[in-house]
Design a protein around this motif. Sequence first.
Motif, PDB file in Angstrom:
ATOM      1  N   VAL A  40       0.839  -1.210   0.000  1.00 27.22           N
ATOM      2  CA  VAL A  40       0.000   0.000   0.000  1.00 27.22           C
ATOM      3  C   VAL A  40       0.868   1.253   0.000  1.00 27.22           C
ATOM      4  CG1 VAL A  40      -1.590   1.380   1.412  1.00 27.22           C
ATOM      5  CG2 VAL A  40      -2.029  -1.054   1.046  1.00 27.22           C
TER       6      VAL A  40
ATOM      7  N   ILE B 261      -5.036   3.119   6.419  1.00 34.92           N
ATOM      8  CA  ILE B 261      -5.508   1.803   5.987  1.00 34.92           C
ATOM      9  C   ILE B 261      -6.548   1.356   7.008  1.00 34.92           C
ATOM     10  CG2 ILE B 261      -4.847  -0.563   5.427  1.00 34.92           C
ATOM     11  CD1 ILE B 261      -1.953   0.528   5.043  1.00 34.92           C
TER      12      ILE B 261
ATOM     13  N   ILE C  34      -8.515   2.580   1.650  1.00 37.49           N
ATOM     14  CA  ILE C  34      -7.283   3.348   1.656  1.00 37.49           C
ATOM     15  C   ILE C  34      -7.674   4.816   1.565  1.00 37.49           C
ATOM     16  CG2 ILE C  34      -4.999   3.652   0.672  1.00 37.49           C
ATOM     17  CD1 ILE C  34      -5.641   0.765   1.628  1.00 37.49           C
TER      18      ILE C  34
END
Length: 273
Positions: A45, A155, A269
């Motif tokens: 991520v 997250i 996200i």
Amino acid sequence: MTNANRPSPSKPADSESNSWYDHPQYFDMVFRDETPNEVAFFDDVFQRYVKRKVTRLYEPGCGSGRLVAAMAAKGYDLVALDNNSAMLAYLRKRLSRRKLSGELVLGDMTTHQCRPRVDAAMCTFNTFRHLTDAESAERHLRSVAASLRKGGVYILGFHCIPLDADPDCTERWKASHAGTDVSVTLRVVDFQRRTRLETLRVSIKATKPSGKVERFRSEFPLRLYTPSQAQSLLASVEDVFELAGIHDFDCDVDIDRVIDEDLTDAVFILRKR
């Protein structure tokens, strides 16, 4: 004369306690196997969604600190917050044992703001749903936004409830570590769509290498979200966050999801504007 209620010397008596949150070692065992996949997902991520190098992280509701320790071992600077002192004491010992460090905070995830700010934050596996009203949920998101540098990501993972969800749900699983066996039963004991609350009962049986058995049971409420309700919540903070991506609990950054009724294990996200 024999006392039928006296425990046999070969079978130690059970001990009772109230909450699994006061027993971090068992809490940790239950989720231990998830850690490697989550850590790899976090790194993916960061590479995909953050333009600068990520060095400083924040985990609100860190619990026993399995993710804090794992990310600290990879060289990240960690801020870890929880409202349970037993969890933080366990994490402090864990970090010390591994010669790792982090900033540990006993506090409220709806108000805490990190200073200096962080590059990324993470909160997975339904911790967010312990915030049982809309105001608390929004305050939390805004406090995390205030903790992030511009362009940093949050997250955020939690279960969404489909419209045809079965309110009578029971899950069971087992975990073992260092000779201790833990059996967990999670049961929904109350489910109210109108108030958007469900009550979970978690029952734990831990058998130690000595044969001693510990049993404890906890009940706690969690806020319910349908996918559309989750979307509405995120829209309420779109002045500070953009929804940069959606994934699921498979922790595969290459698989993108959308908000629809099939989204149940959601990982959002959120990128700081």
